[in-house]
Motif scaffolding. Structure first.
Motif, PDB file in Angstrom:
ATOM      1  N   ALA A   1     -43.101 -33.064  43.404  1.00 31.80           N
ATOM      2  CA  ALA A   1     -42.884 -31.740  42.820  1.00 31.80           C
ATOM      3  C   ALA A   1     -43.204 -30.672  43.849  1.00 31.80           C
ATOM      4  CB  ALA A   1     -43.742 -31.549  41.572  1.00 31.80           C
ATOM      5  N   ARG A   2     -42.308 -29.712  43.999  1.00 39.94           N
ATOM      6  CA  ARG A   2     -42.524 -28.624  44.937  1.00 39.94           C
ATOM      7  C   ARG A   2     -43.539 -27.640  44.381  1.00 39.94           C
ATOM      8  NH1 ARG A   2     -36.835 -26.110  46.067  1.00 39.94           N
ATOM      9  NH2 ARG A   2     -36.839 -26.169  43.780  1.00 39.94           N
ATOM     10  N   ALA A   3     -44.314 -27.043  45.265  1.00 38.44           N
ATOM     11  CA  ALA A   3     -45.338 -26.101  44.849  1.00 38.44           C
ATOM     12  C   ALA A   3     -44.699 -24.874  44.211  1.00 38.44           C
ATOM     13  CB  ALA A   3     -46.184 -25.688  46.050  1.00 38.44           C
ATOM     14  N   GLY A   4     -45.219 -24.490  43.047  1.00 38.42           N
ATOM     15  CA  GLY A   4     -44.739 -23.297  42.369  1.00 38.42           C
ATOM     16  C   GLY A   4     -43.443 -23.456  41.620  1.00 38.42           C
ATOM     17  N   ALA A   5     -42.880 -24.661  41.549  1.00 34.92           N
ATOM     18  CA  ALA A   5     -41.614 -24.880  40.846  1.00 34.92           C
ATOM     19  C   ALA A   5     -41.759 -26.060  39.895  1.00 34.92           C
ATOM     20  CB  ALA A   5     -40.480 -25.144  41.833  1.00 34.92           C
ATOM     21  N   ASP A   6     -41.110 -25.945  38.741  1.00 39.25           N
ATOM     22  CA  ASP A   6     -41.121 -27.053  37.799  1.00 39.25           C
ATOM     23  C   ASP A   6     -40.250 -28.193  38.323  1.00 39.25           C
ATOM     24  OD1 ASP A   6     -42.691 -25.543  36.134  1.00 39.25           O
ATOM     25  OD2 ASP A   6     -41.032 -24.835  34.889  1.00 39.25           O
ATOM     26  N   PRO A   7     -40.745 -29.432  38.269  1.00 34.44           N
ATOM     27  CA  PRO A   7     -39.915 -30.557  38.697  1.00 34.44           C
ATOM     28  C   PRO A   7     -38.721 -30.733  37.766  1.00 34.44           C
ATOM     29  CG  PRO A   7     -41.949 -31.317  37.690  1.00 34.44           C
ATOM     30  CD  PRO A   7     -42.085 -29.843  37.834  1.00 34.44           C
ATOM     31  N   VAL A   8     -37.629 -31.261  38.322  1.00 36.42           N
ATOM     32  CA  VAL A   8     -36.375 -31.399  37.587  1.00 36.42           C
ATOM     33  C   VAL A   8     -36.012 -32.879  37.496  1.00 36.42           C
ATOM     34  CG1 VAL A   8     -33.934 -30.763  37.509  1.00 36.42           C
ATOM     35  CG2 VAL A   8     -35.617 -29.140  38.398  1.00 36.42           C
ATOM     36  N   PHE A   9     -35.641 -33.319  36.283  1.00 36.44           N
ATOM     37  CA  PHE A   9     -35.259 -34.707  36.045  1.00 36.44           C
ATOM     38  C   PHE A   9     -33.985 -34.722  35.213  1.00 36.44           C
ATOM     39  CE2 PHE A   9     -39.866 -34.643  36.496  1.00 36.44           C
ATOM     40  CZ  PHE A   9     -40.102 -35.671  37.393  1.00 36.44           C
ATOM     41  N   SER A  10     -33.394 -35.912  35.115  1.00 32.38           N
ATOM     42  CA  SER A  10     -32.258 -36.139  34.229  1.00 32.38           C
ATOM     43  C   SER A  10     -32.501 -37.428  33.469  1.00 32.38           C
ATOM     44  CB  SER A  10     -30.945 -36.214  35.020  1.00 32.38           C
ATOM     45  OG  SER A  10     -30.981 -37.274  35.962  1.00 32.38           O
ATOM     46  N   GLY A  11     -31.707 -37.645  32.432  1.00 29.84           N
ATOM     47  CA  GLY A  11     -31.884 -38.818  31.599  1.00 29.84           C
ATOM     48  C   GLY A  11     -31.801 -40.116  32.389  1.00 29.84           C
ATOM     49  N   GLY A  12     -32.684 -41.066  32.059  1.00 29.70           N
ATOM     50  CA  GLY A  12     -32.703 -42.362  32.721  1.00 29.70           C
ATOM     51  C   GLY A  12     -33.584 -42.436  33.947  1.00 29.70           C
ATOM     52  N   GLN A  13     -34.068 -41.298  34.472  1.00 31.37           N
ATOM     53  CA  GLN A  13     -34.923 -41.309  35.653  1.00 31.37           C
ATOM     54  C   GLN A  13     -36.361 -41.659  35.285  1.00 31.37           C
ATOM     55  OE1 GLN A  13     -34.451 -37.481  37.593  1.00 31.37           O
ATOM     56  NE2 GLN A  13     -32.892 -38.311  38.964  1.00 31.37           N
ATOM     57  N   ALA A  14     -37.110 -42.102  36.295  1.00 38.82           N
ATOM     58  CA  ALA A  14     -38.529 -42.418  36.114  1.00 38.82           C
ATOM     59  C   ALA A  14     -39.360 -41.185  36.448  1.00 38.82           C
ATOM     60  CB  ALA A  14     -38.932 -43.593  36.999  1.00 38.82           C
ATOM     61  N   VAL A  15     -40.331 -40.897  35.614  1.00 36.48           N
ATOM     62  CA  VAL A  15     -41.268 -39.796  35.834  1.00 36.48           C
ATOM     63  C   VAL A  15     -42.600 -40.404  36.242  1.00 36.48           C
ATOM     64  CG1 VAL A  15     -42.434 -37.806  34.829  1.00 36.48           C
ATOM     65  CG2 VAL A  15     -40.102 -38.384  34.131  1.00 36.48           C
TER      66      VAL A  15
ATOM     67  N   GLN B   1     -40.248 -44.135  31.841  1.00 36.68           N
ATOM     68  CA  GLN B   1     -38.802 -43.957  31.976  1.00 36.68           C
ATOM     69  C   GLN B   1     -38.292 -43.000  30.909  1.00 36.68           C
ATOM     70  OE1 GLN B   1     -37.562 -45.908  34.460  1.00 36.68           O
ATOM     71  NE2 GLN B   1     -35.397 -45.342  34.391  1.00 36.68           N
ATOM     72  N   LEU B   2     -37.473 -42.036  31.328  1.00 36.84           N
ATOM     73  CA  LEU B   2     -36.846 -41.128  30.381  1.00 36.84           C
ATOM     74  C   LEU B   2     -35.688 -41.829  29.666  1.00 36.84           C
ATOM     75  CD1 LEU B   2     -36.670 -37.821  32.464  1.00 36.84           C
ATOM     76  CD2 LEU B   2     -38.266 -38.359  30.618  1.00 36.84           C
ATOM     77  N   PRO B   3     -35.396 -41.444  28.436  1.00 36.11           N
ATOM     78  CA  PRO B   3     -34.216 -41.995  27.754  1.00 36.11           C
ATOM     79  C   PRO B   3     -32.945 -41.702  28.535  1.00 36.11           C
ATOM     80  CG  PRO B   3     -35.628 -40.811  26.204  1.00 36.11           C
ATOM     81  CD  PRO B   3     -36.157 -40.525  27.580  1.00 36.11           C
ATOM     82  N   PRO B   4     -31.905 -42.516  28.346  1.00 31.75           N
ATOM     83  CA  PRO B   4     -30.674 -42.321  29.141  1.00 31.75           C
ATOM     84  C   PRO B   4     -29.978 -40.990  28.880  1.00 31.75           C
ATOM     85  CG  PRO B   4     -30.354 -43.978  27.423  1.00 31.75           C
ATOM     86  CD  PRO B   4     -31.814 -43.696  27.472  1.00 31.75           C
ATOM     87  N   THR B   5     -30.099 -40.441  27.682  1.00 26.47           N
ATOM     88  CA  THR B   5     -29.471 -39.148  27.374  1.00 26.47           C
ATOM     89  C   THR B   5     -30.524 -38.195  26.837  1.00 26.47           C
ATOM     90  OG1 THR B   5     -28.881 -39.915  25.137  1.00 26.47           O
ATOM     91  CG2 THR B   5     -27.228 -40.178  26.888  1.00 26.47           C
TER      92      THR B   5
END
Length: 407
Positions: free
Chosen positions: A16-30, A111-115
């Protein structure tokens, strides 16, 4: 107040970049860590982690029942789109864990859901995602740490439905009181339905003014936010981009040969959420003095995956060339004007929202761009451009006029 030995308690996500919210999409691992810094030994009952995503809408309306009785009707709906729980410290038996002084890290991954629905902030609703860590200790109030993250639903515009050209034609009689001033015709076409922020929409249009009065053509991109709860709905429309043409005099015909309308950094379309939708429309309209506007609407989808220039899923070069030949050669890019109010663009008879089982609220036409500025469009820094004077293009010859405006 007793001395609290917990000096630092926070949630951090990897990469995660400093000062910015991290960005994800469905199906990715957090993946991330819970950081705990202690000034002395601490007895911990449990350390729990929860990831949650919610789509929530709410609005209120004033109603009357009779001549003097008034009340407020509230509409609210909430949908859980993500729920994940895990325990980092402490078994279910309730045993106490002793942690020494110093820094402690507790990694986690899920793991995030696929959608998933795209993160969104609107006037009457939102879609939000966060991770919350809760530290339980005996005889001490629980400590909580929260980390917000952004989700973007991939919307690939490289599909046959979104690569298909959009076209339409309408006409209207110009009247004032009982006087007949003639017929005004409008035809418009764009090369595809799907675009991404930062792209330019080439607008091809023909305005045929057979009336006795000058008319003014223009085109706008309108964002429509629709909020739904308990069978009712609330809509908010915003003009996010616009361009204006020169007045078309009586008895003249003007051809727009790919007038450029740039899409600012707006959020993508949200089409598959139960409580809220975000839709876009290209509206080409002609202002007729003394008569309601002549309006033509072409649907748009704002995606996140840009057009593949030479990929197998992209539109063919031959079809694109044929499209340009049908409508004449393209012109040089033009700068769009500052967006006007939505009420200035759409006539009253076409601005009504869809009917619902409950009485519908009045449309809110305030201009406020909803939705976060996501990471994939941060390179575009939108500032409302100043007004400018356009040069009146030469009227097209009869040979350049397209024979079929709907093909």
């Amino acid at each position: 107040m007793l001395f609290d030995r917990v000096k630092v308690f926070t949630v951090r996500l990897d990469n995660a970049r400093a000062g910015a919210d991290p960005v994800f999409s469905g199906g990715q691992a957090v993946a991330g860590r819970v950081l705990l810094e202690l000034a002395g030994p601490v007895r911990v009952g449990s350390l729990r982690l929860r990831a949650r995503g919610r789509a929530h809408v709410h609005w209120s309306e004033s109603r009357s029942s009779g001549s003097s009785t008034a009340y407020t009707q509230s509409y609210s709906e909430r949908v859980e789109v993500l729920s994940h729980r895990t325990t980092l410290i402490g078994p279910d038996t309730g045993e106490i864990t002793a942690l020494p002084a110093g820094c402690h890290e507790f990694p986690f991954s899920f793991q995030l859901p696929p959608t998933l629905v795209t993160s969104f902030e609107g006037k009457h609703g939102s879609v939000r995602y966060c991770i919350k860590a809760t530290l339980h200790r005996p005889w001490v109030p629980a400590r909580r740490a929260r980390k917000v993250f952004t989700v973007i639903e991939p919307v690939d515009i490289n599909t046959p439905a979104l690569l298909a050209p959009q076209a339409g034609a309408r006409e209207k009689v110009a009247r004032s009181w009982y006087s007949y001033h003639g017929l005004v015709s409008l035809s418009a076409k764009i090369d595809r339905k799907g675009y991404t922020p930062g792209e330019v929409i080439p607008v091809f249009a023909e305005i045929d003014n057979s009336s006795t009065r000058p008319v003014l053509p223009r085109a706008v991109v309108v964002q429509t936010q629709t909020f739904m709860a308990r069978g009712a709905r609330k809509q908010k429309r915003t003009v996010v981009a616009s361009l204006s043409g020169e007045p078309v005099g009586p008895g003249r015909r003007v051809l727009w040969q790919g007038r450029a309308l740039r899409i600012p950094p707006v959020g993508p379309s949200i089409l598959h959420c139960r409580v809220l939708h975000v839709d876009y429309t290209l509206k080409v309209c002609v202002d007729i003095p003394g008569t309601s506007k002549l309006l033509l609407e072409l649907p748009l989808v704002i995606g996140t995956v840009p057009l593949h220039p030479f990929g197998s899923r992209s539109s063919s070069v031959g079809s694109h060339t044929s499209f340009l030949l049908d409508w004449g050669l393209g012109t040089l890019p033009e700068r769009a004007e500052a967006p006007p109010e939505y009420s200035e663009v759409v006539a009253d008879d076409v601005a009504a929202v869809e009917q619902s089982p409950f009485p519908l609220p009045q449309e809110d036409s305030s201009v406020s761009l909803g939705g976060p500025f996501f990471a994939y469009i941060q390179e575009f820094r939108y500032r409302p451009p100043p007004l400018y004077s356009e040069e009146d293009p030469n009227p097209p010859s009869e040979a350049m006029r397209p024979r079929c405006m709907t093909c």
